[in-house]
Design an enzyme around this catalytic site. Structure first.
Site, PDB file in Angstrom:
ATOM      1  N   GLU A 437      16.221   2.277  10.296  1.00  0.00           N
ATOM      2  CA  GLU A 437      17.114   1.244   9.764  1.00  0.00           C
ATOM      3  C   GLU A 437      17.139   1.244   8.231  1.00  0.00           C
ATOM      4  O   GLU A 437      17.262   0.209   7.590  1.00  0.00           O
ATOM      5  CB  GLU A 437      16.722  -0.146  10.284  1.00  0.00           C
ATOM      6  CG  GLU A 437      16.848  -0.316  11.779  1.00  0.00           C
ATOM      7  CD  GLU A 437      18.283  -0.183  12.276  1.00  0.00           C
ATOM      8  OE1 GLU A 437      19.223  -0.294  11.452  1.00  0.00           O
ATOM      9  OE2 GLU A 437      18.467   0.036  13.480  1.00  0.00           O
ATOM     10  N   GLY A 438      17.068   2.427   7.645  1.00  0.00           N
ATOM     11  CA  GLY A 438      17.053   2.564   6.191  1.00  0.00           C
ATOM     12  C   GLY A 438      15.633   2.581   5.680  1.00  0.00           C
ATOM     13  O   GLY A 438      14.934   1.571   5.758  1.00  0.00           O
TER      14      GLY A 438
END
Length: 586
Positions: A437-438
């Site tokens: 998620e980054g």
């Protein structure tokens, strides 16, 4: 040991610190759905389902992992039965729109239930987290027909969702996505390509998996501006919601991972699969990022959940394991429990002093998401605050999650390194939260370059206003702590301008971002500790609870808040010390 949700602290943060019940009543869309009594009842039920249903299958899930059999992912023993109970109890649609069968619960309450789930069973929780994200995206960007077809099934848990972005050559930079989508005469598309690292790409828990796939149309511009988003179900859905023909969606392989082994992380092949455009053509990233604040906040809770579980395990062990003799807390026994030793107490207090403000920040971020979605005024200001807080939450919570589980493992000593105690699984499971998620480095860069520096630091200044209101209201004995927090936020704003004005701003921001985020994290936790202390006198919580809070706050400001200075000094170090070494010398 099994997991026990920290209900007393959750209730305190939600109701006393943030006055959630009053805030919900000010939002007409929530006022009829939720009140204080309902929220507390939900937390009680969440505590039961996580301790009695999810925690007992956690260890077995890690031991068995998932398997790929004849193209279908098989989850570990007990997962399907647990999922059925989870879905039938309504948890799959917790935050969903009631018009389509969801419960309509606020995110500020949802973050606490999600924390419980991650504490109890990381792998199981990820299946539901992805489904919630897919539903949010379809709700925001889908047509009425798409919403009516997919949302009731996602909210009921009959179907699950998956996000399909990453490709072998395209990870953090999505401009390199090569998956193609070809328009068909009937308005659908044929989607072809390969995606990797797809959480919940397939499983045997639900009858269908709804993939949200980033792909490129034939005439699309180059780079990330040429991406569109498509709904690509595993099985084509009939108009009445029944299952139709199998689509060209197949699992190529399962990843063999360090942790979260009961969560299916798949290589997905789309072979002329039928897909349906969601949102506008070439605007896929805008549609996808609608749910990213929610998804990143959810993943940040994995850090809190693992830290909390690690604390419970380590504290129980420390009070039971006898080794050596202590000082002020020594007993008359031959050997004292290791909780008497200063270094063990340091580790336990560090976990607690960082986990409890993490929980408060999660509720704060959830409340700002609620305001941005449901409030009748101030939605833009709430959205600005969400955009500032989410990268901080995602990166800081998950960095702390790993640190905290390692502290917990260290309390166990040699017993923490072997599988029987279970604490080593927490270390392995939480590690991924810093990556997906980054990655946390990218979150830090986003925070500094896109959320703090622009508009003369307007977003951080807005947070500083809230901080000032809290520091002005502290009891006299906390005035010194309040002054240190006020000073920290002023220094953060000054540092952002210094970094921005450096000779090579691109390298300067990039090299400073992680230390800057951590400095902001410690300053923000100082603010939240003061906010919690301000709420104690009028809280109905026990005197023992209040005494514990004050003692942990003292530890935070004495032993942990000084880390702010070190991180800010590192962020302001000359950029050249990071950038001068030639590439070939690495």
């Amino acid at each position: 040991m099994t997991y026990q949700a920290p209900l007393q602290d959750m209730q305190f943060v939600l109701m006393d610190v943030f006055g959630a019940a009053e805030q919900w009543q000010s939002m007409p869309a929530l006022a009829d759905n939720i009140d204080a009594d309902t929220a507390l009842a939900i937390l009680d039920e969440g505590a039961k389902i996580t301790s009695e249903l999810l925690a007992p299958i956690n260890r077995n899930g890690d031991e068995q992992g998932v398997k790929l059999v004849d193209g279908v992912v098989i989850t570990p023993d007990g997962f399907k039965e647990a999922y059925n109970t989870y879905a039938e109890s309504g948890w799959a649609g917790f935050g969903g729109d009631p018009e389509f069968g969801g419960m309509g619960m606020p995110k500020s309450l949802g973050v606490l239930f999600e924390e419980m789930c991650y504490s109890a069973n990381n792998s199981f929780t990820l299946y539901g987290a992805l489904s919630a994200g897919a539903a949010l995206c379809i709700h925001r960007h889908g047509t009425e027909a798409q919403k009516k077809l997919y949302l009731p099934k996602l909210y009921s848990g009959e179907w699950a969702g998956a996000m399909d972005m990453t490709e072998p050559q395209s990870g953090s930079d999505l401009g390199g996505v090569r998956t193609k989508a070809s328009p068909q005469e009937d308005g659908s598309y044929k989607v072809s390509g390969t995606k990797i690292f797809i959480t919940g790409g397939d499983q045997d828990l639900t009858e269908n998996v709804v993939h949200l796939v980033l792909a490129r149309l034939p005439d699309a511009p180059a780079g990330s501006r040429g991406l569109s988003l498509f709904i690509v179900p595993k099985f084509i859905a009939n108009d009445d919601g029944s299952i139709g023909a199998r689509n060209g969606v197949n699992v190529g392989a399962l990843e063999h991972k360090m942790g979260i082994k009961a969560s299916a992380t798949c290589v997905m092949h789309f072979e002329e699969a039928t897909g349906y455009l969601i949102g506008k053509a070439n605007r896929g990233l805008i549609a996808m990022f609608t749910m990213m604040n929610y998804e990143r906040l959810s993943i940040s809770l994995q850090g809190i959940g693992c830290a909390e579980m690690g604390y419970q395990m380590a504290a129980e062990y420390a009070k039971d394991r006898n080794q050596g003799k202590g000082g002020v807390h020594k007993t008359d026994a031959t050997a004292d429990p290791i909780v008497v030793h200063g270094d063990v107490r340091r580790m336990l207090l560090t976990i607690a002093a960082m986990t409890e403000p993490s929980r408060a920040l999660a509720v704060m971020a959830g409340m700002e998401l609620d305001k941005s979605k449901y409030a009748t005024a101030g939605t833009k200001e709430a959205e600005q605050m969400v955009n500032l807080l989410v990268p901080l939450c995602k990166s800081f919570f998950t960095d702390l999650g790993l640190d905290s589980t390692i502290h917990a493992q260290q309390v166990f000593g040699g017993h923490g390194f072997i599988r029987e105690t279970g604490v080593e699984q927490l270390v392995r499971d939480v590690r991924i939260a810093q990556i997906y998620e980054g990655t946390n480095g990218i979150q830090a860069l986003d925070l500094l370059a896109r959320k703090v520096i622009p508009h003369e630091g307007a977003a951080l200044k807005a947070l500083q206003v809230q901080v000032s209101e809290v520091t002005a209201a502290v009891a006299p004995e906390y005035k010194g702590w309040a002054d240190s927090v006020d000073s920290a936020f002023g220094r953060l704003l000054d540092a952002a301008q210094t970094i921005k004005n450096a000779d090579n701003a691109t390298d300067s921001v990039n090299a400073a971002a992680v230390d800057y985020l951590h400095a902001m994290g410690y300053a923000t936790y100082g603010y939240l500790w003061l906010k919690m202390l301000n709420a104690l006198p009028t809280s109905s919580q026990s005197q023992q609870f209040k005494q514990r809070k004050v003692a942990i706050a003292e530890f935070y400001f004495g032993r942990l808040m000084p880390r702010f200075d070190a991180h800010l000094a590192s962020a302001l170090a000359p950029t050249d010390v990071t950038m001068k070494l030639a590439n070939e010398l690495f």
